[in-house]
Design a protein around this motif. Structure first.
Motif, PDB file in Angstrom:
ATOM      1  N   GLY A  40       0.789  -1.216  -0.076  1.00  0.00           N
ATOM      2  CA  GLY A  40       0.059   0.175   0.114  1.00  0.00           C
ATOM      3  C   GLY A  40       0.944   1.297   0.069  1.00  0.00           C
ATOM      4  O   GLY A  40       0.028   2.240  -0.154  1.00  0.00           O
ATOM      5  N   ARG A  41       2.041   1.269   0.221  1.00  0.00           N
ATOM      6  CA  ARG A  41       2.997   2.380   0.147  1.00  0.00           C
ATOM      7  C   ARG A  41       3.724   2.474  -1.103  1.00  0.00           C
ATOM      8  O   ARG A  41       4.076   1.384  -1.816  1.00  0.00           O
ATOM      9  CB  ARG A  41       4.067   2.116   1.256  1.00  0.00           C
ATOM     10  N   PHE A  42       3.778   3.644  -1.693  1.00  0.00           N
ATOM     11  CA  PHE A  42       4.519   4.148  -3.049  1.00  0.00           C
ATOM     12  C   PHE A  42       5.730   4.116  -2.927  1.00  0.00           C
ATOM     13  O   PHE A  42       6.235   4.894  -1.950  1.00  0.00           O
ATOM     14  CB  PHE A  42       3.718   5.147  -3.758  1.00  0.00           C
ATOM     15  N   VAL A  43       6.512   3.603  -3.789  1.00  0.00           N
ATOM     16  CA  VAL A  43       7.845   3.650  -3.652  1.00  0.00           C
ATOM     17  C   VAL A  43       8.504   3.994  -5.385  1.00  0.00           C
ATOM     18  O   VAL A  43       7.900   3.314  -6.344  1.00  0.00           O
ATOM     19  CB  VAL A  43       8.807   2.336  -3.484  1.00  0.00           C
ATOM     20  N   VAL A  44       9.423   4.551  -5.557  1.00  0.00           N
ATOM     21  CA  VAL A  44       9.815   5.102  -6.910  1.00  0.00           C
ATOM     22  C   VAL A  44      11.050   3.969  -7.203  1.00  0.00           C
ATOM     23  O   VAL A  44      12.057   3.896  -6.452  1.00  0.00           O
ATOM     24  CB  VAL A  44      10.321   6.154  -6.982  1.00  0.00           C
ATOM     25  N   PHE A  45      10.821   3.246  -8.451  1.00  0.00           N
ATOM     26  CA  PHE A  45      11.732   2.088  -8.841  1.00  0.00           C
ATOM     27  C   PHE A  45      12.201   2.762 -10.285  1.00  0.00           C
ATOM     28  O   PHE A  45      11.466   3.315 -10.985  1.00  0.00           O
ATOM     29  CB  PHE A  45      11.025   0.832  -9.038  1.00  0.00           C
ATOM     30  N   SER A  46      13.669   2.355 -10.440  1.00  0.00           N
ATOM     31  CA  SER A  46      14.053   2.798 -11.437  1.00  0.00           C
ATOM     32  C   SER A  46      13.897   1.412 -12.609  1.00  0.00           C
ATOM     33  O   SER A  46      13.671   0.338 -11.994  1.00  0.00           O
ATOM     34  CB  SER A  46      15.551   2.983 -11.529  1.00  0.00           C
ATOM     35  N   GLU A  47      14.139   1.526 -13.883  1.00  0.00           N
ATOM     36  CA  GLU A  47      14.058   0.498 -14.735  1.00  0.00           C
ATOM     37  C   GLU A  47      15.265  -0.421 -14.448  1.00  0.00           C
ATOM     38  O   GLU A  47      14.770  -1.693 -14.564  1.00  0.00           O
ATOM     39  CB  GLU A  47      14.346   0.990 -16.292  1.00  0.00           C
ATOM     40  N   ARG A  49      15.654  -7.826 -21.803  1.00  0.00           N
ATOM     41  CA  ARG A  49      15.385  -6.582 -20.757  1.00  0.00           C
ATOM     42  C   ARG A  49      15.097  -5.539 -21.801  1.00  0.00           C
ATOM     43  O   ARG A  49      16.050  -4.693 -22.090  1.00  0.00           O
ATOM     44  CB  ARG A  49      16.618  -6.431 -20.070  1.00  0.00           C
ATOM     45  N   ARG A  50      14.022  -5.166 -22.158  1.00  0.00           N
ATOM     46  CA  ARG A  50      13.493  -4.187 -22.931  1.00  0.00           C
ATOM     47  C   ARG A  50      12.409  -3.526 -22.098  1.00  0.00           C
ATOM     48  O   ARG A  50      11.613  -3.831 -21.497  1.00  0.00           O
ATOM     49  CB  ARG A  50      12.840  -4.624 -24.407  1.00  0.00           C
ATOM     50  N   GLU A  51      12.234  -2.189 -22.529  1.00  0.00           N
ATOM     51  CA  GLU A  51      11.255  -1.480 -21.919  1.00  0.00           C
ATOM     52  C   GLU A  51      10.006  -1.817 -22.261  1.00  0.00           C
ATOM     53  O   GLU A  51       8.888  -1.726 -21.408  1.00  0.00           O
ATOM     54  CB  GLU A  51      11.584   0.149 -22.482  1.00  0.00           C
ATOM     55  N   GLY A  52       9.596  -2.211 -23.378  1.00  0.00           N
ATOM     56  CA  GLY A  52       8.486  -2.786 -23.984  1.00  0.00           C
ATOM     57  C   GLY A  52       7.843  -3.821 -23.170  1.00  0.00           C
ATOM     58  O   GLY A  52       6.813  -3.962 -22.515  1.00  0.00           O
ATOM     59  N   VAL A  53       8.756  -4.656 -22.863  1.00  0.00           N
ATOM     60  CA  VAL A  53       8.526  -6.101 -22.081  1.00  0.00           C
ATOM     61  C   VAL A  53       8.176  -5.698 -20.530  1.00  0.00           C
ATOM     62  O   VAL A  53       7.407  -6.112 -19.943  1.00  0.00           O
ATOM     63  CB  VAL A  53       9.696  -6.924 -22.181  1.00  0.00           C
ATOM     64  N   LEU A  54       9.084  -4.723 -20.021  1.00  0.00           N
ATOM     65  CA  LEU A  54       8.783  -4.252 -18.607  1.00  0.00           C
ATOM     66  C   LEU A  54       7.307  -3.427 -18.561  1.00  0.00           C
ATOM     67  O   LEU A  54       6.544  -3.662 -17.576  1.00  0.00           O
ATOM     68  CB  LEU A  54      10.007  -3.298 -18.148  1.00  0.00           C
ATOM     69  N   LYS A  55       7.097  -2.743 -19.363  1.00  0.00           N
ATOM     70  CA  LYS A  55       5.681  -2.012 -19.461  1.00  0.00           C
ATOM     71  C   LYS A  55       4.618  -2.952 -19.662  1.00  0.00           C
ATOM     72  O   LYS A  55       3.653  -2.964 -18.944  1.00  0.00           O
ATOM     73  CB  LYS A  55       5.572  -0.918 -20.371  1.00  0.00           C
ATOM     74  N   SER A  56       4.769  -3.949 -20.382  1.00  0.00           N
ATOM     75  CA  SER A  56       3.529  -4.994 -20.492  1.00  0.00           C
ATOM     76  C   SER A  56       3.504  -5.790 -19.242  1.00  0.00           C
ATOM     77  O   SER A  56       2.342  -6.175 -18.819  1.00  0.00           O
ATOM     78  CB  SER A  56       3.852  -6.144 -21.667  1.00  0.00           C
ATOM     79  N   VAL A  57       4.554  -6.013 -18.639  1.00  0.00           N
ATOM     80  CA  VAL A  57       4.461  -6.740 -17.127  1.00  0.00           C
ATOM     81  C   VAL A  57       4.127  -6.006 -16.121  1.00  0.00           C
ATOM     82  O   VAL A  57       2.942  -6.453 -15.550  1.00  0.00           O
ATOM     83  CB  VAL A  57       6.055  -7.321 -16.913  1.00  0.00           C
ATOM     84  N   SER A  94       7.627   8.025 -15.376  1.00  0.00           N
ATOM     85  CA  SER A  94       8.128   9.012 -15.970  1.00  0.00           C
ATOM     86  C   SER A  94       9.576   8.752 -16.414  1.00  0.00           C
ATOM     87  O   SER A  94      10.509   8.336 -15.702  1.00  0.00           O
ATOM     88  CB  SER A  94       8.287  10.137 -15.001  1.00  0.00           C
ATOM     89  N   GLY A  95       9.827   8.449 -17.803  1.00  0.00           N
ATOM     90  CA  GLY A  95      11.072   8.539 -18.319  1.00  0.00           C
ATOM     91  C   GLY A  95      11.521   6.639 -17.892  1.00  0.00           C
ATOM     92  O   GLY A  95      10.675   5.870 -18.049  1.00  0.00           O
ATOM     93  N   ASN A  96      12.495   6.611 -16.983  1.00  0.00           N
ATOM     94  CA  ASN A  96      12.850   5.538 -16.649  1.00  0.00           C
ATOM     95  C   ASN A  96      12.703   5.175 -15.214  1.00  0.00           C
ATOM     96  O   ASN A  96      12.995   4.288 -14.311  1.00  0.00           O
ATOM     97  CB  ASN A  96      14.415   4.965 -17.003  1.00  0.00           C
ATOM     98  N   LEU A  97      11.676   5.960 -14.200  1.00  0.00           N
ATOM     99  CA  LEU A  97      11.181   5.732 -13.200  1.00  0.00           C
ATOM    100  C   LEU A  97       9.786   5.324 -13.065  1.00  0.00           C
ATOM    101  O   LEU A  97       8.982   5.894 -13.763  1.00  0.00           O
ATOM    102  CB  LEU A  97      11.278   6.979 -12.432  1.00  0.00           C
ATOM    103  N   TYR A  98       9.219   4.576 -12.060  1.00  0.00           N
ATOM    104  CA  TYR A  98       7.993   4.136 -11.998  1.00  0.00           C
ATOM    105  C   TYR A  98       7.581   4.220 -10.456  1.00  0.00           C
ATOM    106  O   TYR A  98       8.273   3.786  -9.529  1.00  0.00           O
ATOM    107  CB  TYR A  98       7.950   2.682 -12.319  1.00  0.00           C
ATOM    108  N   CYS A  99       6.545   4.812 -10.247  1.00  0.00           N
ATOM    109  CA  CYS A  99       6.241   4.922  -8.879  1.00  0.00           C
ATOM    110  C   CYS A  99       5.094   3.858  -8.627  1.00  0.00           C
ATOM    111  O   CYS A  99       3.952   3.756  -9.089  1.00  0.00           O
ATOM    112  CB  CYS A  99       5.485   6.223  -8.534  1.00  0.00           C
TER     113      CYS A  99
END
Length: 124
Positions: free
Chosen positions: A19-26, A39-47, A63-68
């Motif tokens: 339940g807590r948001f954390v910022v992860f890098s790609e 290890r592609r950005e498209g695969v990560l986004k689909s996951v 945002s870019g290569n960061l995900y909250c």
């Protein structure tokens, strides 16, 4: 759920409280990918999209290569249920009991009938 999704979800759950948001890098999320996986950005986004649709994570923004990301629940594989067929008891018809009851009834009915007839002839 495929093994990439499970690996990424385990990584997210290990680094963030539920339940807590954390910022992860790609790169952090790519480290969770199993060996030999692309290890592609498209695969990560689909996951991440798949995990969000299935209700395992909440993705606030990317945002870019960061995900909250906030983990919502863990993945628990469904246990394999072994189906055991029920033991079938053969129903033995109670024919012997029915036949015995019919025989006794017929015997005493015949005896009673002959007694009544004998009494009638004796009295006449």
């Amino acid at each position: 759920m495929d093994r990439i999704c499970i690996a990424v979800l385990d990584k997210i759950c290990s680094l963030a409280a539920f339940g807590r948001f954390v910022v992860f890098s790609e790169d952090e999320l790519f480290d969770a990918f199993p060996d030999g996986e692309e290890r592609r950005e498209g695969v990560l986004k689909s996951v991440l999209k798949s995990l969000k649709e299935d209700g395992f994570i909440d993705l606030k923004y990317s945002s870019g290569n960061l995900y909250c990301i906030a983990p919502i629940k863990r993945y628990e594989p469904t246990p394999e249920i072994e189906i055991i067929p029920p033991e079938i008891e053969e129903k033995v018809p109670k024919v012997r009991h029915i036949r015995g009851a019919i025989f006794i009834s017929a015997f005493f009915g015949g005896a009673l009938g002959s007694l009544v007839i004998s009494l009638i002839f004796a009295l006449i």
